[in-house]
Design a protein around this motif. Structure first.
Motif, PDB file in Angstrom:
ATOM      1  N   ASP A  10       0.821  -1.210   0.000  1.00 25.76           N
ATOM      2  CA  ASP A  10       0.000   0.000   0.000  1.00 25.76           C
ATOM      3  C   ASP A  10       0.856   1.262   0.000  1.00 25.76           C
ATOM      4  N   SER A  11       1.940   1.246   0.777  1.00 25.03           N
ATOM      5  CA  SER A  11       2.788   2.439   0.866  1.00 25.03           C
ATOM      6  C   SER A  11       3.514   2.709  -0.456  1.00 25.03           C
ATOM      7  N   LEU A  12       3.976   1.653  -1.114  1.00 24.28           N
ATOM      8  CA  LEU A  12       4.645   1.828  -2.399  1.00 24.28           C
ATOM      9  C   LEU A  12       3.665   2.337  -3.456  1.00 24.28           C
ATOM     10  N   TYR A  13       2.462   1.810  -3.447  1.00 22.15           N
ATOM     11  CA  TYR A  13       1.448   2.246  -4.405  1.00 22.15           C
ATOM     12  C   TYR A  13       1.082   3.715  -4.174  1.00 22.15           C
ATOM     13  N   LYS A  14       0.976   4.107  -2.907  1.00 16.98           N
ATOM     14  CA  LYS A  14       0.663   5.504  -2.583  1.00 16.98           C
ATOM     15  C   LYS A  14       1.769   6.423  -3.097  1.00 16.98           C
ATOM     16  N   SER A  15       3.018   6.031  -2.902  1.00 20.49           N
ATOM     17  CA  SER A  15       4.143   6.830  -3.419  1.00 20.49           C
ATOM     18  C   SER A  15       4.097   6.898  -4.937  1.00 20.49           C
ATOM     19  N   LEU A  16       3.784   5.777  -5.561  1.00 16.35           N
ATOM     20  CA  LEU A  16       3.669   5.733  -7.021  1.00 16.35           C
ATOM     21  C   LEU A  16       2.604   6.705  -7.506  1.00 16.35           C
ATOM     22  N   GLN A  17       1.447   6.686  -6.864  1.00  6.33           N
ATOM     23  CA  GLN A  17       0.368   7.603  -7.241  1.00  6.33           C
ATOM     24  C   GLN A  17       0.805   9.060  -7.112  1.00  6.33           C
ATOM     25  N   GLU A  18       1.432   9.379  -5.990  1.00  5.59           N
ATOM     26  CA  GLU A  18       1.848  10.760  -5.735  1.00  5.59           C
ATOM     27  C   GLU A  18       2.900  11.226  -6.737  1.00  5.59           C
ATOM     28  N   LEU A  19       3.896  10.381  -7.008  1.00  3.33           N
ATOM     29  CA  LEU A  19       4.960  10.773  -7.931  1.00  3.33           C
ATOM     30  C   LEU A  19       4.458  10.904  -9.365  1.00  3.33           C
ATOM     31  N   ALA A  20       3.592  10.003  -9.769  1.00  5.15           N
ATOM     32  CA  ALA A  20       3.021  10.099 -11.120  1.00  5.15           C
ATOM     33  C   ALA A  20       2.208  11.383 -11.252  1.00  5.15           C
ATOM     34  N   LYS A  21       1.444  11.698 -10.214  1.00  2.00           N
ATOM     35  CA  LYS A  21       0.644  12.931 -10.234  1.00  2.00           C
ATOM     36  C   LYS A  21       1.541  14.157 -10.309  1.00  2.00           C
ATOM     37  N   GLN A  22       2.643  14.156  -9.516  1.00  2.00           N
ATOM     38  CA  GLN A  22       3.585  15.282  -9.533  1.00  2.00           C
ATOM     39  C   GLN A  22       4.188  15.464 -10.925  1.00  2.00           C
ATOM     40  N   ASP A  23       4.459  14.343 -11.598  1.00  2.00           N
ATOM     41  CA  ASP A  23       5.036  14.407 -12.944  1.00  2.00           C
ATOM     42  C   ASP A  23       3.987  14.694 -14.008  1.00  2.00           C
ATOM     43  N   GLY A  24       2.709  14.635 -13.631  1.00  2.00           N
ATOM     44  CA  GLY A  24       1.633  14.901 -14.583  1.00  2.00           C
ATOM     45  C   GLY A  24       1.459  13.781 -15.597  1.00  2.00           C
ATOM     46  N   ILE A  25       1.760  12.557 -15.178  1.00  2.00           N
ATOM     47  CA  ILE A  25       1.622  11.410 -16.068  1.00  2.00           C
ATOM     48  C   ILE A  25       0.811  10.317 -15.377  1.00  2.00           C
ATOM     49  N   SER A  26       0.364   9.370 -16.159  1.00  2.00           N
ATOM     50  CA  SER A  26      -0.397   8.256 -15.602  1.00  2.00           C
ATOM     51  C   SER A  26       0.536   7.311 -14.857  1.00  2.00           C
ATOM     52  N   ILE A  27      -0.059   6.493 -14.011  1.00  2.00           N
ATOM     53  CA  ILE A  27       0.716   5.476 -13.303  1.00  2.00           C
ATOM     54  C   ILE A  27       1.366   4.539 -14.315  1.00  2.00           C
ATOM     55  N   ASP A  28       0.624   4.169 -15.362  1.00  2.00           N
ATOM     56  CA  ASP A  28       1.182   3.298 -16.405  1.00  2.00           C
ATOM     57  C   ASP A  28       2.428   3.921 -17.046  1.00  2.00           C
ATOM     58  N   GLN A  29       2.337   5.205 -17.371  1.00  2.00           N
ATOM     59  CA  GLN A  29       3.482   5.895 -17.973  1.00  2.00           C
ATOM     60  C   GLN A  29       4.653   5.947 -17.002  1.00  2.00           C
ATOM     61  N   PHE A  30       4.364   6.217 -15.736  1.00  2.00           N
ATOM     62  CA  PHE A  30       5.411   6.296 -14.720  1.00  2.00           C
ATOM     63  C   PHE A  30       6.141   4.964 -14.594  1.00  2.00           C
ATOM     64  N   VAL A  31       5.364   3.883 -14.497  1.00  2.00           N
ATOM     65  CA  VAL A  31       5.966   2.555 -14.354  1.00  2.00           C
ATOM     66  C   VAL A  31       6.768   2.192 -15.599  1.00  2.00           C
ATOM     67  N   ALA A  32       6.217   2.452 -16.789  1.00  2.00           N
ATOM     68  CA  ALA A  32       6.917   2.132 -18.038  1.00  2.00           C
ATOM     69  C   ALA A  32       8.236   2.902 -18.122  1.00  2.00           C
ATOM     70  N   THR A  33       8.220   4.159 -17.722  1.00  2.00           N
ATOM     71  CA  THR A  33       9.440   4.974 -17.744  1.00  2.00           C
ATOM     72  C   THR A  33      10.454   4.455 -16.726  1.00  2.00           C
ATOM     73  N   ALA A  34       9.983   4.100 -15.533  1.00  2.00           N
ATOM     74  CA  ALA A  34      10.881   3.576 -14.497  1.00  2.00           C
ATOM     75  C   ALA A  34      11.533   2.273 -14.953  1.00  2.00           C
ATOM     76  N   VAL A  35      10.754   1.407 -15.576  1.00  2.00           N
ATOM     77  CA  VAL A  35      11.302   0.137 -16.068  1.00  2.00           C
ATOM     78  C   VAL A  35      12.317   0.409 -17.179  1.00  2.00           C
ATOM     79  N   ALA A  36      11.991   1.303 -18.091  1.00  2.00           N
ATOM     80  CA  ALA A  36      12.914   1.632 -19.181  1.00  2.00           C
ATOM     81  C   ALA A  36      14.224   2.201 -18.641  1.00  2.00           C
ATOM     82  N   GLU A  37      14.137   3.078 -17.641  1.00  2.00           N
ATOM     83  CA  GLU A  37      15.343   3.658 -17.048  1.00  2.00           C
ATOM     84  C   GLU A  37      16.189   2.592 -16.360  1.00  2.00           C
TER      85      GLU A  37
END
Length: 70
Positions: A10-37
């Motif tokens: 739950d805590s990791l998902y909450k951080s994921l939601q917050e960071l994706a929102k800060q970046d102005g991107i979807s969770i899917d985009q955030f995860v795809a970018t993190a995996v690519a990096e």
């Protein structure tokens, strides 16, 4: 495209939601970018190790060939 189902704490998902929102991107985009990096970083690290090992092997071969000369 492929689908991926991942279980997160739950805590990791909450951080994921917050960071994706800060970046102005979807969770899917955030995860795809993190995996690519991460893939890029590991690929670079592995290539660097390969180059280093190749250099070390060449040095060893040169050293060995010099020591076997009469």
């Amino acid at each position: 495209m492929s689908n991926l189902s991942v279980q997160l704490s739950d805590s990791l998902y909450k951080s994921l939601q917050e960071l994706a929102k800060q970046d102005g991107i979807s969770i899917d985009q955030f995860v795809a970018t993190a995996v690519a990096e991460k893939i890029a970083a590991l690929t670079t690290e592995n290539l660097s190790r390969g180059v280093s090992k190749a250099r070390q092997s060449r040095k060893i071969r040169r050293s060995f060939s010099k020591s076997t000369r009469y």
